[in-house]
Design a protein around this motif. Structure first.
Motif, PDB file in Angstrom:
ATOM      1  N   ALA A  46       7.435  29.658  32.959  1.00 38.24           N
ATOM      2  CA  ALA A  46       8.249  30.859  33.049  1.00 38.24           C
ATOM      3  C   ALA A  46       9.784  30.294  32.850  1.00 38.24           C
ATOM      4  CB  ALA A  46       8.058  31.488  34.496  1.00 38.24           C
ATOM      5  N   ARG A  47       9.934  29.168  33.559  1.00 40.68           N
ATOM      6  CA  ARG A  47      11.422  28.824  33.593  1.00 40.68           C
ATOM      7  C   ARG A  47      11.696  28.040  32.231  1.00 40.68           C
ATOM      8  NH1 ARG A  47      16.344  29.314  35.263  1.00 40.68           N
ATOM      9  NH2 ARG A  47      17.475  27.385  35.591  1.00 40.68           N
ATOM     10  N   ALA A  48      10.491  27.358  31.436  1.00 40.03           N
ATOM     11  CA  ALA A  48      10.897  27.007  30.173  1.00 40.03           C
ATOM     12  C   ALA A  48      11.194  28.150  29.197  1.00 40.03           C
ATOM     13  CB  ALA A  48       9.505  26.214  29.603  1.00 40.03           C
ATOM     14  N   ILE A  49      10.563  29.003  29.195  1.00 37.34           N
ATOM     15  CA  ILE A  49      10.983  30.332  28.324  1.00 37.34           C
ATOM     16  C   ILE A  49      12.402  30.782  28.867  1.00 37.34           C
ATOM     17  CG2 ILE A  49      10.246  32.843  27.764  1.00 37.34           C
ATOM     18  CD1 ILE A  49       7.420  32.000  28.404  1.00 37.34           C
ATOM     19  N   GLU A  50      12.599  30.875  29.759  1.00 31.32           N
ATOM     20  CA  GLU A  50      13.825  31.415  30.225  1.00 31.32           C
ATOM     21  C   GLU A  50      15.085  30.535  29.882  1.00 31.32           C
ATOM     22  OE1 GLU A  50      16.161  33.071  34.433  1.00 31.32           O
ATOM     23  OE2 GLU A  50      14.549  32.009  34.533  1.00 31.32           O
ATOM     24  N   LEU A  51      14.687  29.460  29.831  1.00 34.59           N
ATOM     25  CA  LEU A  51      16.015  28.257  29.489  1.00 34.59           C
ATOM     26  C   LEU A  51      15.984  28.008  28.025  1.00 34.59           C
ATOM     27  CD1 LEU A  51      15.403  25.635  32.054  1.00 34.59           C
ATOM     28  CD2 LEU A  51      17.320  27.056  32.083  1.00 34.59           C
ATOM     29  N   GLY A  52      14.886  28.319  27.460  1.00 37.04           N
ATOM     30  CA  GLY A  52      14.768  28.488  25.992  1.00 37.04           C
ATOM     31  C   GLY A  52      15.549  29.262  25.264  1.00 37.04           C
ATOM     32  N   TYR A  53      15.737  30.535  25.750  1.00 39.04           N
ATOM     33  CA  TYR A  53      16.334  31.654  25.312  1.00 39.04           C
ATOM     34  C   TYR A  53      17.920  31.647  25.617  1.00 39.04           C
ATOM     35  CZ  TYR A  53      12.678  34.554  23.572  1.00 39.04           C
ATOM     36  OH  TYR A  53      11.620  34.967  22.687  1.00 39.04           O
ATOM     37  N   ARG A 102       1.181  40.013  31.866  1.00 42.36           N
ATOM     38  CA  ARG A 102      -0.302  40.276  31.938  1.00 42.36           C
ATOM     39  C   ARG A 102      -1.159  39.184  31.808  1.00 42.36           C
ATOM     40  NH1 ARG A 102      -1.941  45.216  30.163  1.00 42.36           N
ATOM     41  NH2 ARG A 102      -0.226  46.689  29.716  1.00 42.36           N
ATOM     42  N   ALA A 103      -0.850  38.052  30.996  1.00 39.14           N
ATOM     43  CA  ALA A 103      -1.808  36.856  31.221  1.00 39.14           C
ATOM     44  C   ALA A 103      -1.389  36.035  32.282  1.00 39.14           C
ATOM     45  CB  ALA A 103      -1.564  36.258  29.804  1.00 39.14           C
ATOM     46  N   ARG A 104      -0.200  35.869  32.851  1.00 37.74           N
ATOM     47  CA  ARG A 104       0.146  34.794  33.930  1.00 37.74           C
ATOM     48  C   ARG A 104      -0.528  33.434  33.576  1.00 37.74           C
ATOM     49  NH1 ARG A 104       4.094  36.448  37.095  1.00 37.74           N
ATOM     50  NH2 ARG A 104       4.102  38.709  37.478  1.00 37.74           N
ATOM     51  N   PRO A 105      -0.091  32.876  32.311  1.00 32.65           N
ATOM     52  CA  PRO A 105      -0.805  31.430  32.115  1.00 32.65           C
ATOM     53  C   PRO A 105      -0.205  30.377  33.015  1.00 32.65           C
ATOM     54  CG  PRO A 105       0.846  32.022  30.645  1.00 32.65           C
ATOM     55  CD  PRO A 105       0.914  33.278  31.446  1.00 32.65           C
ATOM     56  N   ARG A 106      -0.964  29.296  33.415  1.00 32.48           N
ATOM     57  CA  ARG A 106      -0.398  28.273  34.135  1.00 32.48           C
ATOM     58  C   ARG A 106       0.372  27.304  32.794  1.00 32.48           C
ATOM     59  NH1 ARG A 106      -2.012  27.772  39.409  1.00 32.48           N
ATOM     60  NH2 ARG A 106      -3.469  29.234  40.024  1.00 32.48           N
ATOM     61  N   GLN A 107      -0.174  27.228  32.168  1.00 31.78           N
ATOM     62  CA  GLN A 107       0.384  26.419  31.144  1.00 31.78           C
ATOM     63  C   GLN A 107       0.461  27.269  29.527  1.00 31.78           C
ATOM     64  OE1 GLN A 107      -2.000  23.124  30.804  1.00 31.78           O
ATOM     65  NE2 GLN A 107      -1.168  21.925  32.291  1.00 31.78           N
ATOM     66  N   ILE A 108       1.339  27.023  28.739  1.00 33.70           N
ATOM     67  CA  ILE A 108       1.521  27.619  27.364  1.00 33.70           C
ATOM     68  C   ILE A 108       1.722  26.460  26.224  1.00 33.70           C
ATOM     69  CG2 ILE A 108       2.686  29.619  28.198  1.00 33.70           C
ATOM     70  CD1 ILE A 108       5.325  28.649  27.438  1.00 33.70           C
ATOM     71  N   GLU A 109       1.490  26.928  25.065  1.00 34.88           N
ATOM     72  CA  GLU A 109       1.721  25.813  24.002  1.00 34.88           C
ATOM     73  C   GLU A 109       2.452  26.678  23.229  1.00 34.88           C
ATOM     74  OE1 GLU A 109      -1.941  24.592  22.436  1.00 34.88           O
ATOM     75  OE2 GLU A 109      -2.884  23.536  24.192  1.00 34.88           O
ATOM     76  N   VAL A 110       3.506  26.209  22.635  1.00 31.43           N
ATOM     77  CA  VAL A 110       4.258  26.721  21.672  1.00 31.43           C
ATOM     78  C   VAL A 110       4.375  25.755  20.329  1.00 31.43           C
ATOM     79  CG1 VAL A 110       6.532  27.056  21.119  1.00 31.43           C
ATOM     80  CG2 VAL A 110       6.021  27.438  23.505  1.00 31.43           C
ATOM     81  N   ARG A 117      13.469  24.965  21.417  1.00 32.56           N
ATOM     82  CA  ARG A 117      14.042  24.631  22.794  1.00 32.56           C
ATOM     83  C   ARG A 117      13.257  24.764  23.866  1.00 32.56           C
ATOM     84  NH1 ARG A 117      18.754  21.915  24.073  1.00 32.56           N
ATOM     85  NH2 ARG A 117      18.823  22.323  26.437  1.00 32.56           N
ATOM     86  N   ILE A 118      12.270  26.066  23.780  1.00 33.22           N
ATOM     87  CA  ILE A 118      11.092  26.067  24.705  1.00 33.22           C
ATOM     88  C   ILE A 118      10.217  24.516  24.800  1.00 33.22           C
ATOM     89  CG2 ILE A 118       9.226  27.299  25.418  1.00 33.22           C
ATOM     90  CD1 ILE A 118      10.645  29.830  24.370  1.00 33.22           C
ATOM     91  N   ARG A 119       9.871  24.110  23.679  1.00 29.47           N
ATOM     92  CA  ARG A 119       8.999  22.841  23.812  1.00 29.47           C
ATOM     93  C   ARG A 119       9.769  21.948  24.320  1.00 29.47           C
ATOM     94  NH1 ARG A 119       6.888  22.382  17.429  1.00 29.47           N
ATOM     95  NH2 ARG A 119       5.022  23.568  17.593  1.00 29.47           N
ATOM     96  N   GLU A 120      11.101  21.817  24.171  1.00 27.96           N
ATOM     97  CA  GLU A 120      12.045  20.812  24.969  1.00 27.96           C
ATOM     98  C   GLU A 120      11.881  20.875  26.397  1.00 27.96           C
ATOM     99  OE1 GLU A 120      15.783  20.172  23.534  1.00 27.96           O
ATOM    100  OE2 GLU A 120      15.149  20.091  21.307  1.00 27.96           O
ATOM    101  N   GLU A 121      11.929  22.214  26.741  1.00 28.67           N
ATOM    102  CA  GLU A 121      12.112  22.418  28.324  1.00 28.67           C
ATOM    103  C   GLU A 121      10.602  22.178  28.891  1.00 28.67           C
ATOM    104  OE1 GLU A 121      14.615  22.917  29.860  1.00 28.67           O
ATOM    105  OE2 GLU A 121      15.875  23.146  28.150  1.00 28.67           O
TER     106      GLU A 121
END
Length: 554
Positions: free
Chosen positions: A478-485, A546-554, A466-470
């Motif tokens: 941050a928003r993608a992780i929140e909506l994924g859960y 801690r990391a504050r990434p601008r982009q994430i890969e799932v 679901r995070i991938r889709e977001e």
């Protein structure tokens, strides 16, 4: 926002720490088991030998010592399936009724003529009288021994079925009384067997009713089925003794021929009794729950002619005095004699509810098995076979765990690491809960654990996909992780709820190993949902902060 309140973080971490804390003893199984056995033996005997002290001190007393008990198929032991010969109970009831009926009918000989018992099928009492005209009087005498059935299904019915044929009266237990007698007999047999098995200190025996007249007995850790059969056949000692005094000192001074015994219902209270019993359990023919003249719970009991005579003489000389009912050197009750009990039967009443009255009746009848047990099936499972099962289950669990961890990390990278950490903690929580509940682990239970490992990451897969889709919708990490859960929540709950319903059905309708599978599966579902929805989310948020990434890969 992508955050979890501080109190929630403390709660999540706290639950994980507590669960893992209670799971730790299972890593040192033999040492903790020896510690528990030593503590139990010291408490039981009050003797501290060097060996017991060493075993007791082998595990810190401040640490939890609960273990996941190993079932019959893992520890080895004995399995018996016994059939209770209920027909013998019916025969015994009729045989014990005949002497009392003969006494009353003989007293009415002028109306009945000669009275004799003639041959009849087992469980039936056939009495012939000399005078046909006295039949109504004979039926009246027999009916005086009939009482209301003390069961919900038999309410309003009598205990005896009485019919006449010519100058003969045929007496037997009514169908309602047979049903109530069957339940009491099975319950009594279960109680006796459980008391016998508990004496040898076995762990988590399975003693349960199967069908109408069978009892399943599975005892882990015992040598053989023959040893278990000999153990069950041991007779508990039931006696009725004079009470000399009472108190709270177990070491109170006594005279020769007296003993101090503990009370079952009043911990810390002791009775000083005469060792020579007034009557013994062998002379008790029956005991059943009833009500007294005020409608309050009571227990009716009956002796055979020999016991009735001895008990009648004793009660006539000791009105107002208590007498102790002793089972296996423990006083289970000490009622006061209100009047002479000369008819061979009496009643125990006082401050008890119906459940306590039923329990007392069971214990009174627990001096010996109420009837013969026929063993239909017996098996001995060696400890080597149990160890093979443990090794195979451990191997399957480790292989499954490693394969899933490798798959998750290869597929989801850092998020797969979070899921793997949560999976490991999930296993710890599962064993911690099983230890706290004192549950028994069987081979099907291990299968439930392996299935839990697979289902535990299923929720994480739903969240990560679901995070991938977001992320494809060009949302920030941050928003993608929140909506994924949030948006995976309903699918996770639906999947686990259906599995929980299946586990509940298995537990309700199944027996033995099937229930073990259902228990581990149910606990695994709870821990899996907790770790998937809360623990992995906490790990992800702590990393993100801690990391504050601008982009994430799932």
């Amino acid at each position: 926002m992508l955050q979890i309140d501080r109190w929630k973080r403390i709660l999540i971490i706290g639950l994980c720490v507590i669960g893992l804390f209670y799971a730790i003893p299972n890593l040192f199984y033999q040492r903790v088991e020896a510690h528990n056995d030593a503590v139990a033996m010291i408490e039981k005997t009050g003797v501290e030998t060097p060996e017991l002290i060493a075993a007791r001190d082998g595990w810190p007393g401040w640490m939890p010592s609960g273990l996941v008990n190993l079932g019959l198929d893992l520890r080895g032991g004995a399995h018996l399936l016994a059939e209770v010969q209920l027909e013998q109970v019916y025969k015994s009831r009729m045989d014990s009724l005949w002497p009392e009926l003969r006494r009353d009918m003989t007293a009415a000989r002028d109306q009945l003529g000669a009275v004799r018992r003639v041959a009849s099928p087992e469980g039936t009492l056939r009495i012939e009288i000399g005078e046909q005209a006295g039949m109504s009087r004979a039926v009246e005498i027999v009916r005086s021994y009939s009482s209301p059935v003390t069961s919900l299904t038999g309410a309003g019915q009598s205990s005896l079925a009485i019919r006449t044929e010519g100058n003969a009266i045929i007496v037997q237990l009514s169908d309602a009384e047979k049903s109530a007698t069957n339940d009491r007999t099975i319950q009594q047999s279960l109680e006796i067997i459980r008391r016998r098995v508990d004496e040898v200190g076995t762990r988590e025996p399975t003693i349960m009713r199967q069908g109408e007249d069978r009892i399943l007995i599975q005892v882990p850790g015992i040598g053989s089925a023959e040893e278990l059969k000999a153990l069950i056949g041991t007779t508990a000692r039931l006696t009725f003794n004079s009470v000399v005094g009472t108190g709270t000192d177990p070491d109170a001074p006594v005279e020769f021929g007296q003993s101090v015994l503990p009370s079952v219902d009043q911990p810390g209270f002791y009775y000083t009794i005469e060792n020579n019993p007034v009557v013994t359990g062998e002379e008790l023919t029956d005991a059943m729950p009833a009500t007294d003249q005020n409608g309050m719970p009571a227990v009716d009991f009956r002796f055979n002619p020999t016991g009735a005579r001895k008990f009648g003489n004793y009660t006539a000389a000791n009105v107002g005095q208590p007498f102790a009912i002793v089972l296996d050197d423990e006083v289970i009750s000490a009622p006061v004699i209100r009047q002479a009990i000369t008819g061979g039967s009496g009643q125990i009443s006082g401050s008890m509810n119906f459940e306590e009255a039923n329990r007392l009746a069971v214990l009174l009848r627990a001096g010996a098995l109420p009837t013969e047990l026929t063993f239909l099936e017996e098996r001995t499972i060696g400890p080597e076979l149990g160890q093979d099962s443990i090794d195979a289950g451990r191997t399957a669990s480790v292989v499954g765990f490693v394969a899933i961890v490798a798959f998750m990390i290869a597929t989801y990278g850092l998020f797969g690491v979070f899921a793997s950490v949560a999976l490991a903690i999930n296993m710890g929580l599962l064993f911690g809960l099983l230890s706290m509940l004192g549950a028994t682990l069987t081979l099907p239970g291990i299968a439930g654990i392996v299935l839990t490992i697979a289902m535990a990451v299923d929720a994480n897969v739903l969240v990560f996909e679901r995070i991938r889709e977001e992320l494809r919708s060009a949302r920030g990490p941050a928003r993608a992780i929140e909506l994924g859960y949030e948006r995976a929540m309903s699918a996770i709950i639906d999947a686990n709820l259906t599995s929980f319903i299946v586990a509940a059905i298995l537990f309700t309708l199944g027996s033995g190993p099937v229930k073990g599978f259902a228990v581990t599966l149910t606990i695994g579902l709870v821990t899996s949902v907790f770790t998937a929805l809360w623990l992995t989310r906490l790990l992800t948020i702590m990393w993100f902060e801690r990391a504050r990434p601008r982009q994430i890969e799932v």
